[in-house]
Scaffold this motif. Sequence first.
Motif, short mmCIF file in Angstrom:
data_model
loop_
_atom_site.label_atom_id
_atom_site.label_comp_id
_atom_site.label_asym_id
_atom_site.label_seq_id
_atom_site.Cartn_x
_atom_site.Cartn_y
_atom_site.Cartn_z
N LEU A 105 -1.78 -3.62 9.12
CA LEU A 105 -2.84 -4.48 9.64
C LEU A 105 -2.60 -5.94 9.25
CD1 LEU A 105 -6.02 -2.35 8.76
CD2 LEU A 105 -4.88 -2.54 10.98
N VAL A 118 -0.65 4.39 0.47
CA VAL A 118 -1.48 5.46 1.03
C VAL A 118 -0.94 5.87 2.41
CG1 VAL A 118 -3.83 6.19 1.54
CG2 VAL A 118 -3.42 4.46 -0.22
N CYS A 164 0.84 -1.19 0.00
CA CYS A 164 0.00 0.00 0.00
C CYS A 164 0.88 1.24 0.00
CB CYS A 164 -0.90 0.00 1.23
SG CYS A 164 -1.99 1.44 1.28
N ILE A 219 -7.28 -6.59 5.71
CA ILE A 219 -8.07 -5.40 5.37
C ILE A 219 -9.38 -5.83 4.73
CG2 ILE A 219 -6.09 -3.85 5.06
CD1 ILE A 219 -6.53 -4.24 1.97
N CYS A 250 -10.34 0.53 -0.31
CA CYS A 250 -9.92 -0.08 0.94
C CYS A 250 -10.82 0.49 2.02
CB CYS A 250 -8.46 0.24 1.26
SG CYS A 250 -8.03 -0.44 2.89
N ASN A 258 -3.33 3.36 9.28
CA ASN A 258 -2.89 1.96 9.35
C ASN A 258 -1.65 1.67 8.50
OD1 ASN A 258 -5.09 1.24 11.01
ND2 ASN A 258 -6.42 1.17 9.21
N HIS A 259 -1.07 2.72 7.90
CA HIS A 259 0.09 2.52 7.01
C HIS A 259 1.35 2.27 7.84
CE1 HIS A 259 2.94 3.50 3.68
NE2 HIS A 259 1.98 2.92 3.00
S1 SF4 Z 1 -5.90 0.23 5.76
FE1 SF4 Z 1 -5.95 0.23 3.51
S2 SF4 Z 1 -5.36 2.30 2.89
FE2 SF4 Z 1 -4.76 2.01 5.03
S3 SF4 Z 1 -2.64 1.35 4.95
FE3 SF4 Z 1 -3.90 -0.50 5.04
S4 SF4 Z 1 -4.24 -1.06 2.90
FE4 SF4 Z 1 -3.50 1.05 2.91
#
Ligand code: SF4
Length: 56
Positions: free
Chosen positions: A29, A14, A12, A32, A49, A19-20
């Motif tokens: 995480l 983002v 990811c 997801i 997401c 959560n990155h």
């Molecule tokens: S929750 Fe989704 S957007 Fe956030 S870091 Fe994880 S994969 Fe990326």
Amino acid sequence: MDKSKANQAIKCTVSSCQNHSIGKEYCALDSIQVGTHETNPTVDQCTDCQSFKLQA
Ligand code: SF4
């Protein structure tokens, strides 16, 4: 949630998401939820997401 974790099964970019993984292009995480905001999704832009949370 431990942001120093990097789940290598979930790439990811983002970084504005809470959560990155810190400093890595992964999600921290264990899993997801992916979904869609469209009735009939046809392209990748139709998917979301749903585990995204804006960084506080
Ligand atoms: S929750 Fe989704 S957007 Fe956030 S870091 Fe994880 S994969 Fe990326």
